[in-house]
Design an enzyme around this catalytic site. Structure first.
Site, PDB file in Angstrom:
ATOM      1  N   SER A 199      38.549 -58.182  28.881  1.00 56.28           N
ATOM      2  CA  SER A 199      38.405 -57.087  29.509  1.00 56.28           C
ATOM      3  C   SER A 199      37.048 -56.624  29.972  1.00 56.28           C
ATOM      4  CB  SER A 199      39.163 -56.014  28.714  1.00 56.28           C
ATOM      5  OG  SER A 199      38.700 -54.632  29.008  1.00 56.28           O
ATOM      6  N   TYR A 212      40.903 -52.216  20.453  1.00 55.87           N
ATOM      7  CA  TYR A 212      41.366 -53.155  21.616  1.00 55.87           C
ATOM      8  C   TYR A 212      40.240 -53.629  22.225  1.00 55.87           C
ATOM      9  CZ  TYR A 212      42.580 -54.065  26.570  1.00 55.87           C
ATOM     10  OH  TYR A 212      42.769 -54.389  27.866  1.00 55.87           O
TER      11      TYR A 212
END
Length: 307
Positions: A199, A212
């Site tokens: 990400s 995360y």
């Protein structure tokens, strides 16, 4: 209007829209939140462009067999359908989004390829081993692994992240990569490919998604390290680092203004669509990327990141 011009206009009307035009069709629509994770694509408002509808294939993955985690929806579905259009048979691993998974299977078969789906928790090593064995039994080989599934739980304070949430996020987002890759490796030969979903948060961080983002940084290190380990075996390992993409994870994670403004801070001023990300996975899985390993592609709407 002359006949040739009328014919051209009719042909343009019938021509499938590009991923860019599909993305713009969603602008100005009010997004709806969902009450639980994982999110459901069939309940999303607006629906994402995640079916590779305008994708034009060239046989890049002909007769390959791919496993895709989180393949029921979002980026995973777009990748699954694009792989199928390129000639691959696809195994979809998902948690419990049965309706979405069934639609992905239908789309793969509509593209003329075989599909299987297995429901279970990829944070459980036993399930990962079992799923890989079933895929190998079904197809007789495995050529591509896409580690894609993830979960996130936005929180503004580190103290609010419980031990249970921390472990669950790491189990889904990075432990599963180890489990599935370990199970798949005995079946991979020279020319095989592993593509991991990291990400943009791995590169710039996220104050709302500390746990995360930490898993996504781990995925980046995992990708680079494994690429070095497997280079002698001619197995390539690369990653894709999407920016804000409109997938079921988003309405299941955010509410109110954060959901409404999702993606608008990118240089392009909008969230991306899964169909705009899927070609990165096709490229990395195919022989077009035969001299790339340990690398990361960045479909993130124009944000400049290092490394």
């Amino acid at each position: 209007m002359s006949r040739p011009r009328r014919r051209e206009a009719a042909q343009a009307k019938d021509r499938p829209r590009t991923a860019r035009s599909q993305a713009r069709a969603f602008e100005g629509r009010k997004p709806a939140a969902q009450a639980r994770q994982p999110g459901r694509q069939h309940r999303m408002v607006p629906r994402p462009a995640a079916e590779a509808a305008s994708y034009r294939a060239a046989g890049k993955l002909m007769n390959k067999v791919a496993i895709i985690t989180g393949g029921d929806s979002g980026i995973g579905r777009a990748v699954a359908v694009a792989f199928a259009k390129e000639g691959a048979d696809v195994a979809v691993l998902y948690l419990d989004e049965h309706k979405d998974a069934a639609e992905t299977v239908r789309l793969i078969e509509e593209a003329g390829r075989q599909a299987v789906s297995f429901a279970g928790d990829i944070g459980n090593e036993k399930f990962c081993r079992s799923a890989v064995q079933r895929v190998f039994k079904q197809f007789g080989k495995i050529d591509i692994l896409v580690n894609n599934a993830a979960e996130q739980h936005p929180l503004d304070e580190l103290e609010a992240i419980t031990a249970k949430q921390l472990e669950q996020t790491f189990r889904t987002n990075i432990f599963s990569f180890f489990y599935l890759t370990k199970a798949v490796l005995p079946h991979l030969g020279p020319g095989a490919s592993i593509v991991n979903s990291t990400s943009v948060t791995a590169f710039r961080g996220s104050k709302h998604l500390v746990d995360y983002a930490s898993t996504k940084g781990a995925i980046l290190a995992f990708t680079r390290s494994l690429a070095q380990q497997l280079a002698d075996k001619e197995i390539r390992v690369n990653a894709v680092a999407p920016g804000p993409i409109w997938t079921p994870l988003i309405p299941a994670s955010f509410r109110g203004k954060e959901l409404k403004e999702f993606g608008k801070k990118t240089p392009m001023g909008r969230a991306g669509q899964p169909d705009e990300v899927a070609p990165c996975y096709v490229f990395l899985a195919s022989d077009d990327a035969s001299y790339m390993t340990g690398q990361t592609l960045h479909p993130n709407g124009g944000e400049i990141v290092n490394g």
